[in-house]
Design a protein around this motif. Structure first.
Motif, PDB file in Angstrom:
ATOM      1  N   PRO A 115       0.750  -1.245  -0.022  1.00 10.47           N
ATOM      2  CA  PRO A 115      -0.067   0.021   0.086  1.00 10.47           C
ATOM      3  C   PRO A 115       0.675   1.376  -0.023  1.00 10.47           C
ATOM      4  CG  PRO A 115       0.088  -0.865   2.074  1.00 10.47           C
ATOM      5  CD  PRO A 115       1.080  -1.899   1.421  1.00 10.47           C
ATOM      6  N   ASP A 116       2.138   1.189   0.319  1.00 12.32           N
ATOM      7  CA  ASP A 116       2.966   2.378   0.480  1.00 12.32           C
ATOM      8  C   ASP A 116       4.045   2.773  -0.705  1.00 12.32           C
ATOM      9  OD1 ASP A 116       1.716   2.759   2.919  1.00 12.32           O
ATOM     10  OD2 ASP A 116       3.103   1.319   3.808  1.00 12.32           O
ATOM     11  N   ASP A 117       3.628   2.141  -1.738  1.00 11.70           N
ATOM     12  CA  ASP A 117       4.815   1.998  -2.770  1.00 11.70           C
ATOM     13  C   ASP A 117       6.038   1.907  -2.614  1.00 11.70           C
ATOM     14  OD1 ASP A 117       2.686   2.795  -5.013  1.00 11.70           O
ATOM     15  OD2 ASP A 117       3.177   5.029  -4.832  1.00 11.70           O
ATOM     16  N   GLN A 118       6.252   0.886  -1.796  1.00 11.04           N
ATOM     17  CA  GLN A 118       7.402   0.418  -1.462  1.00 11.04           C
ATOM     18  C   GLN A 118       8.119  -0.281  -2.808  1.00 11.04           C
ATOM     19  OE1 GLN A 118       7.083  -2.240   1.841  1.00 11.04           O
ATOM     20  NE2 GLN A 118       6.815  -0.452   3.194  1.00 11.04           N
ATOM     21  N   ILE A 119       9.282  -0.277  -2.710  1.00 10.39           N
ATOM     22  CA  ILE A 119      10.148  -0.731  -3.961  1.00 10.39           C
ATOM     23  C   ILE A 119      10.343  -2.413  -3.640  1.00 10.39           C
ATOM     24  CG2 ILE A 119      12.096  -1.104  -5.443  1.00 10.39           C
ATOM     25  CD1 ILE A 119      12.388   2.133  -5.247  1.00 10.39           C
ATOM     26  N   LEU A 120       9.784  -3.161  -4.458  1.00 13.29           N
ATOM     27  CA  LEU A 120       9.918  -4.690  -4.031  1.00 13.29           C
ATOM     28  C   LEU A 120      11.235  -5.053  -4.719  1.00 13.29           C
ATOM     29  CD1 LEU A 120       8.683  -7.296  -2.953  1.00 13.29           C
ATOM     30  CD2 LEU A 120       7.575  -7.490  -5.369  1.00 13.29           C
ATOM     31  N   TRP A 121      11.467  -4.482  -5.972  1.00  9.18           N
ATOM     32  CA  TRP A 121      12.784  -5.066  -6.374  1.00  9.18           C
ATOM     33  C   TRP A 121      13.349  -4.029  -7.440  1.00  9.18           C
ATOM     34  CZ3 TRP A 121      11.764  -5.378 -11.770  1.00  9.18           C
ATOM     35  CH2 TRP A 121      10.555  -5.836 -11.833  1.00  9.18           C
ATOM     36  N   THR A 122      14.520  -3.997  -7.712  1.00  7.17           N
ATOM     37  CA  THR A 122      15.001  -3.078  -8.840  1.00  7.17           C
ATOM     38  C   THR A 122      15.726  -4.051  -9.762  1.00  7.17           C
ATOM     39  OG1 THR A 122      15.117  -1.200  -7.542  1.00  7.17           O
ATOM     40  CG2 THR A 122      16.657  -1.123  -9.587  1.00  7.17           C
ATOM     41  N   TYR A 123      15.679  -3.851 -10.993  1.00  6.19           N
ATOM     42  CA  TYR A 123      16.501  -4.600 -12.025  1.00  6.19           C
ATOM     43  C   TYR A 123      17.284  -3.528 -12.817  1.00  6.19           C
ATOM     44  CZ  TYR A 123      17.364  -6.866 -16.543  1.00  6.19           C
ATOM     45  OH  TYR A 123      18.018  -7.356 -17.903  1.00  6.19           O
ATOM     46  N   ASN A 124      18.812  -3.656 -12.314  1.00  7.31           N
ATOM     47  CA  ASN A 124      19.677  -3.039 -12.799  1.00  7.31           C
ATOM     48  C   ASN A 124      20.871  -3.811 -13.207  1.00  7.31           C
ATOM     49  OD1 ASN A 124      21.352  -0.866 -13.564  1.00  7.31           O
ATOM     50  ND2 ASN A 124      21.881   0.005 -11.373  1.00  7.31           N
ATOM     51  N   PRO A 125      20.920  -4.300 -14.678  1.00  7.50           N
ATOM     52  CA  PRO A 125      21.778  -5.209 -15.321  1.00  7.50           C
ATOM     53  C   PRO A 125      23.014  -4.764 -15.449  1.00  7.50           C
ATOM     54  CG  PRO A 125      20.138  -5.111 -16.975  1.00  7.50           C
ATOM     55  CD  PRO A 125      19.757  -4.122 -15.771  1.00  7.50           C
ATOM     56  N   ASP A 126      24.116  -5.540 -15.719  1.00 13.59           N
ATOM     57  CA  ASP A 126      25.386  -5.333 -16.347  1.00 13.59           C
ATOM     58  C   ASP A 126      25.501  -6.109 -17.398  1.00 13.59           C
ATOM     59  OD1 ASP A 126      27.874  -4.208 -16.828  1.00 13.59           O
ATOM     60  OD2 ASP A 126      28.742  -5.083 -14.923  1.00 13.59           O
ATOM     61  N   PRO A 127      25.854  -5.847 -18.576  1.00  8.12           N
ATOM     62  CA  PRO A 127      25.682  -4.514 -19.144  1.00  8.12           C
ATOM     63  C   PRO A 127      24.509  -4.092 -19.024  1.00  8.12           C
ATOM     64  CG  PRO A 127      25.713  -6.100 -21.144  1.00  8.12           C
ATOM     65  CD  PRO A 127      26.099  -6.879 -19.932  1.00  8.12           C
ATOM     66  N   PRO A 128      24.355  -2.489 -19.095  1.00  2.00           N
ATOM     67  CA  PRO A 128      23.043  -1.768 -18.739  1.00  2.00           C
ATOM     68  C   PRO A 128      21.802  -2.157 -19.790  1.00  2.00           C
ATOM     69  CG  PRO A 128      24.780  -0.509 -18.583  1.00  2.00           C
ATOM     70  CD  PRO A 128      25.253  -1.721 -19.115  1.00  2.00           C
ATOM     71  N   LEU A 129      20.594  -2.247 -19.226  1.00  4.38           N
ATOM     72  CA  LEU A 129      19.413  -2.325 -20.143  1.00  4.38           C
ATOM     73  C   LEU A 129      19.438  -1.142 -20.978  1.00  4.38           C
ATOM     74  CD1 LEU A 129      17.038  -3.986 -20.755  1.00  4.38           C
ATOM     75  CD2 LEU A 129      15.811  -2.493 -19.222  1.00  4.38           C
ATOM     76  N   PHE A 130      18.713  -1.301 -22.185  1.00  2.32           N
ATOM     77  CA  PHE A 130      18.482  -0.284 -23.207  1.00  2.32           C
ATOM     78  C   PHE A 130      17.731   0.874 -22.620  1.00  2.32           C
ATOM     79  CE2 PHE A 130      15.923   1.895 -26.525  1.00  2.32           C
ATOM     80  CZ  PHE A 130      17.150   1.955 -27.547  1.00  2.32           C
ATOM     81  N   TYR A 131      18.279   2.140 -23.113  1.00  2.00           N
ATOM     82  CA  TYR A 131      17.802   3.323 -22.134  1.00  2.00           C
ATOM     83  C   TYR A 131      16.388   3.575 -22.910  1.00  2.00           C
ATOM     84  CZ  TYR A 131      17.013   8.143 -21.084  1.00  2.00           C
ATOM     85  OH  TYR A 131      16.068   9.437 -20.700  1.00  2.00           O
ATOM     86  N   GLY A 132      15.384   3.914 -21.951  1.00  2.00           N
ATOM     87  CA  GLY A 132      14.233   4.341 -22.470  1.00  2.00           C
ATOM     88  C   GLY A 132      13.415   4.525 -21.329  1.00  2.00           C
ATOM     89  N   LYS A 133      12.310   5.212 -21.609  1.00  7.42           N
ATOM     90  CA  LYS A 133      11.092   5.785 -20.340  1.00  7.42           C
ATOM     91  C   LYS A 133       9.928   5.180 -20.581  1.00  7.42           C
ATOM     92  CE  LYS A 133      12.912  10.599 -20.242  1.00  7.42           C
ATOM     93  NZ  LYS A 133      12.712  12.050 -20.338  1.00  7.42           N
ATOM     94  N   TYR A 134       9.698   4.559 -21.779  1.00  8.54           N
ATOM     95  CA  TYR A 134       8.231   3.950 -21.851  1.00  8.54           C
ATOM     96  C   TYR A 134       8.541   2.433 -21.773  1.00  8.54           C
ATOM     97  CZ  TYR A 134       6.043   8.442 -21.973  1.00  8.54           C
ATOM     98  OH  TYR A 134       5.874   9.621 -21.669  1.00  8.54           O
ATOM     99  N   LEU A 135       7.513   1.813 -21.387  1.00  9.32           N
ATOM    100  CA  LEU A 135       7.323   0.226 -21.245  1.00  9.32           C
ATOM    101  C   LEU A 135       6.036  -0.180 -21.975  1.00  9.32           C
ATOM    102  CD1 LEU A 135       8.185  -0.312 -17.489  1.00  9.32           C
ATOM    103  CD2 LEU A 135       9.959  -0.275 -19.418  1.00  9.32           C
ATOM    104  N   LYS A 136       6.197  -1.280 -22.588  1.00 12.30           N
ATOM    105  CA  LYS A 136       5.217  -2.299 -22.972  1.00 12.30           C
ATOM    106  C   LYS A 136       5.176  -3.544 -21.969  1.00 12.30           C
ATOM    107  CE  LYS A 136       2.997   0.587 -25.580  1.00 12.30           C
ATOM    108  NZ  LYS A 136       3.021   0.714 -26.676  1.00 12.30           N
ATOM    109  N   VAL A 137       4.273  -4.011 -21.270  1.00 17.30           N
ATOM    110  CA  VAL A 137       4.299  -5.064 -20.543  1.00 17.30           C
ATOM    111  C   VAL A 137       3.414  -6.178 -20.481  1.00 17.30           C
ATOM    112  CG1 VAL A 137       4.436  -5.700 -17.949  1.00 17.30           C
ATOM    113  CG2 VAL A 137       5.345  -3.450 -18.666  1.00 17.30           C
TER     114      VAL A 137
END
Length: 233
Positions: A115-137
């Motif tokens: 309920p508090d917008d807590q971050i459950l996980w973060t995906y930050n791979p190496d090498p980095p993921l393609f840079y973008g602001k928008y997602l299709k999921v």
């Protein structure tokens, strides 16, 4: 023996008729985009006229475009992800990855949960993921298929993550148009069709359609079409 042969011939004729009407063998699943028609079952481009009963499972031309939704802005938004029953998994958020050089090298994706917008996980791979602001999921079971792109820049990225942990299951090796530009528009779509992820890119300088194995991320098909000269602006 003669009656047996006559019966066999009759069955062969009947099978031919049923096949021609698309009753014995179901027509292939088709994806339509612009002037392309992709046979997803056999991974080949074709014409609608080539099949007796066109079975269009996805008409990309009917998908809403970012540029038709100005309220989304250009600064990125939270992307809600829902289970099949309509309940909310959480909101995905994209952020640029900027090392000490202060140069953007890619993107990271985080899942915020209620309920508090807590971050459950973060995906930050190496090498980095393609840079973008928008997602299709697409959420299918525990698999989270994500296409990431920037609406004013060429290219896209595709990954499959574990929805509960953010662990990378696979990263797709997509073929890129790599078009130089100053002003640009870019829209990306993905869909899960049987055991395949179909990704479509609609860019100002060209377009593409690509197919990936949903379990392994292996690219199975691609087709590119350049509208601009590859080094043009």
């Amino acid at each position: 023996m003669r009656k047996f042969i006559e019966l066999l011939l009759l069955l062969m004729v009947l099978a031919t008729q049923l096949s021609g009407e698309g009753l014995l063998y179901p027509p292939p699943k088709l994806v339509v985009f612009d002037r392309w028609v992709l046979d997803v079952d056999h991974l080949k481009l074709m014409s609608v006229e080539d099949t007796v009963n066109p079975n269009i499972v996805w008409d990309v031309n009917q998908e809403p475009r970012l540029w038709d939704q100005p309220e989304l802005g250009m600064d990125g938004v939270n992307f809600p992800v829902y289970y099949e029953d309509g309940s909310l998994l959480g909101n995905l958020m994209t952020e640029p990855v900027m090392p000490e050089s202060h140069t953007i090298t890619g993107s990271q994706i985080s899942l915020k949960v209620q309920p508090d917008d807590q971050i459950l996980w973060t995906y930050n791979p190496d090498p980095p993921l393609f840079y973008g602001k928008y997602l299709k999921v697409i959420l299918d079971g525990s698999n989270l298929y994500i296409a990431i792109y920037h609406p004013i820049s060429t290219g896209s990225g595709l990954v499959c993550l574990d929805a509960k942990t953010g662990e990378e299951i696979w990263r797709g090796e997509g073929v890129q148009l790599m078009i130089g530009h100053s002003q640009y528009m870019n829209e990306v779509y993905i869909n899960l069709i049987d055991d395949k992820i179909v990704m479509v890119g609609d860019e100002a300088g060209g377009s593409y359609i690509q197919v990936f194995d949903a379990q392994t991320g292996e690219r199975q098909f691609y087709n590119l079409d350049y509208q601009w000269e590859q080094n043009g602006y």
